[in-house]
Design a protein around this motif. Structure first.
Motif, short mmCIF file in Angstrom:
data_model
loop_
_atom_site.label_atom_id
_atom_site.label_comp_id
_atom_site.label_asym_id
_atom_site.label_seq_id
_atom_site.Cartn_x
_atom_site.Cartn_y
_atom_site.Cartn_z
N PRO A 45 -30.17 -27.35 13.37
CA PRO A 45 -31.19 -26.33 13.13
C PRO A 45 -31.86 -26.58 11.78
O PRO A 45 -31.20 -26.98 10.81
CB PRO A 45 -30.40 -25.02 13.13
N PRO A 46 -33.17 -26.35 11.69
CA PRO A 46 -33.87 -26.59 10.42
C PRO A 46 -33.42 -25.63 9.33
O PRO A 46 -33.20 -24.44 9.57
CB PRO A 46 -35.34 -26.37 10.78
N VAL A 47 -33.29 -26.15 8.13
CA VAL A 47 -32.92 -25.34 6.98
C VAL A 47 -34.14 -24.62 6.42
O VAL A 47 -34.07 -23.46 6.00
CB VAL A 47 -32.27 -26.22 5.89
N ILE A 48 -35.26 -25.33 6.42
CA ILE A 48 -36.53 -24.75 5.96
C ILE A 48 -37.20 -24.05 7.13
O ILE A 48 -37.39 -24.63 8.20
CB ILE A 48 -37.44 -25.85 5.39
N LYS A 49 -37.59 -22.81 6.94
CA LYS A 49 -38.18 -22.01 8.02
C LYS A 49 -39.68 -21.82 7.80
O LYS A 49 -40.15 -21.68 6.68
CB LYS A 49 -37.51 -20.63 8.09
N GLY A 50 -40.41 -21.80 8.91
CA GLY A 50 -41.83 -21.50 8.85
C GLY A 50 -42.73 -22.68 8.58
O GLY A 50 -43.96 -22.53 8.55
N THR A 51 -42.17 -23.85 8.41
CA THR A 51 -42.94 -25.05 8.14
C THR A 51 -42.09 -26.28 8.43
O THR A 51 -40.85 -26.21 8.35
CB THR A 51 -43.42 -25.10 6.68
N PRO A 52 -42.70 -27.40 8.78
CA PRO A 52 -41.93 -28.65 8.87
C PRO A 52 -41.30 -28.97 7.51
O PRO A 52 -41.73 -28.47 6.47
CB PRO A 52 -43.00 -29.69 9.26
N GLN A 53 -40.28 -29.83 7.55
CA GLN A 53 -39.49 -30.11 6.35
C GLN A 53 -39.73 -31.54 5.88
O GLN A 53 -39.68 -32.48 6.66
CB GLN A 53 -38.01 -29.89 6.66
N LEU A 54 -39.99 -31.70 4.59
CA LEU A 54 -40.21 -33.02 4.01
C LEU A 54 -39.01 -33.93 4.23
O LEU A 54 -37.85 -33.51 4.06
CB LEU A 54 -40.47 -32.91 2.51
N HIS A 55 -39.28 -35.17 4.59
CA HIS A 55 -38.26 -36.22 4.59
C HIS A 55 -38.95 -37.54 4.23
O HIS A 55 -40.18 -37.64 4.30
CB HIS A 55 -37.49 -36.28 5.91
N PRO A 56 -38.21 -38.57 3.86
CA PRO A 56 -38.86 -39.75 3.30
C PRO A 56 -39.36 -40.78 4.30
O PRO A 56 -40.18 -41.63 3.93
CB PRO A 56 -37.75 -40.36 2.43
N PHE A 57 -38.92 -40.73 5.55
CA PHE A 57 -39.16 -41.85 6.46
C PHE A 57 -40.04 -41.46 7.64
O PHE A 57 -40.22 -40.29 7.96
CB PHE A 57 -37.83 -42.41 6.95
N TRP A 58 -40.55 -42.50 8.30
CA TRP A 58 -41.46 -42.35 9.43
C TRP A 58 -40.83 -42.98 10.67
O TRP A 58 -40.15 -44.00 10.59
CB TRP A 58 -42.78 -43.04 9.11
N SER A 59 -41.09 -42.38 11.82
CA SER A 59 -40.55 -42.89 13.09
C SER A 59 -41.69 -43.29 14.01
O SER A 59 -42.70 -42.59 14.13
CB SER A 59 -39.71 -41.80 13.77
#
Length: 591
Positions: free
Chosen positions: A393-407
Motif C-alpha cells: 500500500p502507498p505510504v504517500i496519500k493523494g499523489t503518486p510517490q517519488l522514486h528514482p527509476f523508470w520502467s
C-alpha cells in the motif's frame, strides 16, 4: 544566441561596435533563414510510391499527414528579426554595446531590459516554430508515401547497409531544438499536446486550458508475436471512460502466416461492428514488422515513438496487459495530482491474477515502487538491472510517490517526454539496460519519476500463464546479429556515463546529441549516481535504497523543491547522498 547568456564587454571603439552589430545582425538573419528553410523542408512532398523495403503494412493501416509548421510561426520569426535589427541599430546610434544592457544607468536600463526580453522572446519563437501544428483526430494513415528510408540497425551493426526500411518520420526529429540542453520552459511545454476540441481560433494545442476529459492520449505498444496484443488493445478502448480521445500505435512484429494480428477482430466487423477493434479501428495504427527484423524492445519502441503525433499524454504499455475500468480518468488524475509538468508515472506492473473483480474494477490495494537495482555483468561490460521491486500500500496519500527509476513496462507522462527522450535508434539487441538508459537521460533533461498511487493495469506474467511460455522471443534472432548487442551496450553505457573505464573512441557516437543526455543544471548522470548510491567505477550500489524510497523519505525530502512553475524538482537545492543504513544486512527480506 541559442539561449546562451550575453556577456558584458568593455567599451568598444566605433569600428568594433560596427563589427559587432554586423555580426549580430548576421546571426539573426541566419536564424531566420534557417527557420524558413526548415519550414520549406517539412512541407508535405508530392504523393509518390513508397519504398517499403522489408516492412509490410496490414490492410487495416491508414497512414495521416502530420501537421506542418503554421505559416504564422515563420512570420513571427521574420517580424521578430526585423524588430531586433531596428533595436540594435538604435543601440548603435547611441554609442552603446550589448554589454551595456546589463548596466544600471539612466533611462537605458529600461531600454536594455526590454531588448534582452526581446532576445529571449525571439529564441522562444524560433523554438516554437519547430513544433508541428496540433491536430485531432490524427494518425499515420495519410503519411504513406512520406516516410523516410533508414538502414536497419541490426544490419548496420553488421556492416550490411543495403538492408533499407521505410519508416514514419519523428513528429519532431530534433529533441535538442526543444529542450536546448537546458530546462524546458513551461510556456514551451504548453505548446506540445493536443486537445480533442480546438479553441475559438482553431488551435488544438490548448495547454492547461484543455479540460482533463478532452486531453488526448497516445498509447505505444511493442509486440513480438504476442497472441494477447489484441486483447490488450481491446481492453484499452473498452475500459476507458473517454475512448474517443485515445490513439494506439502498435509495432506488430509477427509472422504473417502464423501469428494473430494485433488488429484482428474476434469476429468479422460486418457481423459485430461494436467490437472495440472495429469501432475504434480509425484510432489504431499498426506498423507490421517481419519478426526476422526484430532486434529487441529498444528498436521496437523507437518505432513506437515514431508513431507519436503530438498527443497531450504519452503512455507506454506491454502487449500483454489488462486495464481496469476508467483507467484513463484515473491515471490523468494521478498525473495532475503531482503538480509537476515533468512527472513520469512509471513502475513494474502487478500480476493480473486477482487484481480485478468481475466488472473490471481494480481490487488491488498495493502497487510496486521502483527502488531496487544492482549491477549485472554482461559480455565485456557491467550494467544496472532493476531487480524485483517491493509492492505494498502507498505510504504517500493523494499523489503518486517519488522514486528514482523508470520502467519500460508501464510509463505515463506528458507527450513532450517522447519528444525530449526518444528511444535510441542505434541500440539493437538491448534488453537489460534499456530502463536505466531512458531513466538517466530523462533525469538529465528535467523529468522526475513517480510510482502511481493506484495501479490502472495489470500484467500477464509467464510464470502465471502456461500459454505465455510458448510465445517466441526476439532473442531467437541473436545469431543473425551476433556481436551487435555488445556494441549497443557500450554505446548505451557511454551515453549515460556508466562505463568511464572504456575509451570513448571504442563506441559509436552517431546522433549522440539526439539520443543523448540533457544539460539541466545539477542533473548530470554523475549527480544522479551520487544521490542514489551508485558507484559506476567499482560497479556497486548502496544497499537498502528501498528504505529511503518506499517509506516515503525521498518523496518528503525532495518534493518541497518542486519549482513554483511546476517544471520539475530543483536539484540545486538538494544536498543528499544515500548510504546504506544497514550495510551488514542483505536486501533479501526487503520485499
Amino acid at each position: 544566441m541559442g539561449g546562451r547568456p550575453l556577456r558584458s564587454s568593455p567599451p568598444s571603439s566605433p569600428s568594433s561596435l560596427d563589427r559587432f552589430v554586423v555580426i549580430f545582425s548576421s546571426i539573426v538573419c541566419s536564424l531566420f533563414t534557417l527557420g524558413l528553410v526548415a519550414s520549406l523542408w517539412n512541407l508535405p512532398s508530392p504523393k509518390t510510391t513508397n519504398r517499403r523495403g522489408l516492412f509490410s503494412f496490414h490492410k487495416s493501416i491508414n497512414l495521416s499527414r502530420s501537421g506542418i509548421d503554421d505559416v504564422h510561426d515563420v512570420d513571427d520569426i521574420h517580424n521578430s528579426a526585423d524588430d531586433l535589427d531596428d533595436e540594435l541599430s538604435m543601440l548603435h546610434e547611441e554609442g552603446m554595446t550589448i554589454g551595456d544592457l546589463g548596466n544600471n544607468f539612466g533611462n537605458t536600463k529600461s531600454q536594455g531590459s526590454q531588448l534582452l526580453r526581446k532576445l529571449r522572446d525571439f529564441s522562444n519563437i524560433y523554438t516554437h516554430a519547430n513544433i508541428p501544428q496540433a491536430k485531432w483526430p490524427i494518425s499515420i494513415r495519410d503519411e504513406d508515401g512520406d516516410f523516410e528510408d533508414v538502414v536497419h540497425p541490426g544490419h548496420r551493426a553488421k556492416n550490411h547497409p543495403d538492408v533499407i526500411m521505410s519508416v514514419p518520420k519523428m513528429w519532431i526529429d530534433d529533441p535538442v531544438s526543444i529542450h536546448q540542453n537546458k530546462l524546458m520552459t513551461r510556456d514551451l511545454a504548453m505548446k506540445i499536446g493536443s486537445c480533442t476540441v480546438p479553441d475559438a481560433s482553431g488551435n488544438f494545442a490548448r495547454g492547461d486550458n484543455c479540460p482533463l476529459n478532452e486531453r488526448t492520449i497516445y498509447v505505444a505498444i511493442a509486440s513480438y508475436r504476442d497472441y494477447q496484443c489484441r486483447d490488450t488493445v481491446t481492453s484499452i478502448f473498452e475500459r476507458a471512460s473517454h475512448p474517443d480521445r485515445i490513439r494506439v500505435g502498435v509495432i506488430d512484429q509477427i509472422d504473417d502466416g502464423e501469428d494473430i494480428h494485433c488488429d484482428a477482430p474476434y469476429e468479422p466487423c460486418s457481423e459485430n461492428p461494436e467490437q472495440m477493434l472495429c469501432k475504434y479501428k480509425n484510432q489504431l495504427d499498426i506498423l507490421q514488422v517481419d519478426p526476422l527484423l526484430s532486434v529487441g524492445p529498444v528498436f521496437a519502441r523507437h518505432l513506437g515513438h515514431r508513431l507519436y503525433r503530438g498527443e497531450y499524454y504519452y503512455m507506454q504499455s506491454d502487449a500483454h496487459v489488462t486495464y481496469a475500468n476508467n483507467w484513463d480518468v484515473d491515471i490523468i488524475s494521478q498525473q495532475e495530482a503531482t503538480k509537476n509538468e515533468m512527472a513520469v508515472l512509471s513502475t513494474y506492473l502487478s500480476k493480473f491474477e486477482g487484481a480485478l473483480d468481475e466488472n473490471g474494477d481494480s481490487v488491488l490495494k498495493g502497487r510496486p515502487i521502483m527502488c531496487d537495482t544492482v549491477f549485472e555483468q554482461g559480455q565485456h561490460n557491467h550494467y544496472l538491472r532493476h531487480d524485483v521491486q517491493p509492492q505494498g500500500p502507498p505510504v504517500i496519500k493523494g499523489t503518486p510517490q517519488l522514486h528514482p527509476f523508470w520502467s519500460a513496462g508501464f510509463s505515463f507522462s506528458r507527450g513532450h517526454f517522447v519528444v525530449n527522450v526518444p528511444y535510441d535508434f542505434y541500440q539493437p539487441l538491448i534488453f537489460q539496460g534499456e530502463e536505466m538508459s531512458i531513466g538517466v537521460r530523462g533525469f538529465t533533461i528535467g523529468y522526475d519519476f513517480y510510482a502511481p498511487e493506484k495501479s490502472v493495469c495489470f500484467h500477464h506474467y509467464r510464470s502465471k500463464n502456461s500459454k505465455r511460455k510458448q510465445v517466441p522471443k526476439f532473442y531467437d534472432n541473436n545469431r543473425v546479429y551476433a556481436g551487435a548487442g555488445i556494441q549497443s551496450m557500450s554505446r548505451l553505457l557511454g551515453i549515460v556515463h556508466m562505463n568511464p573505464e572504456l575509451d570513448p573512441s571504442r563506441w559509436d557516437h552517431t546522433d549522440e546529441e539526439k539520443y543523448g543526455i540533457g544539460g539541466v543544471e545539477f542533473r548530470s548522470p554523475e549527480h544522479f549516481y551520487e544521490i542514489f548510491g551508485i558507484d559506476v567505477k567499482n560497479k556497486s550500489t548502496q544497499g537498502h535504497l528501498c528504505d529511503f524510497v518506499s517509506k516515503g523519505d525521498m518523496h518528503k525530502m525532495f518534493t518541497p523543491y518542486l519549482r513554483a512553475d511546476g517544471m520539475g524538482i530543483d536539484y540545486s537545492k538538494i544536498d543528499y547522498k544515500f548510504t546504506d543504513p544497514r550495510p551488514l544486512e542483505t536486501d533479501d527480506d526487503e520485499e
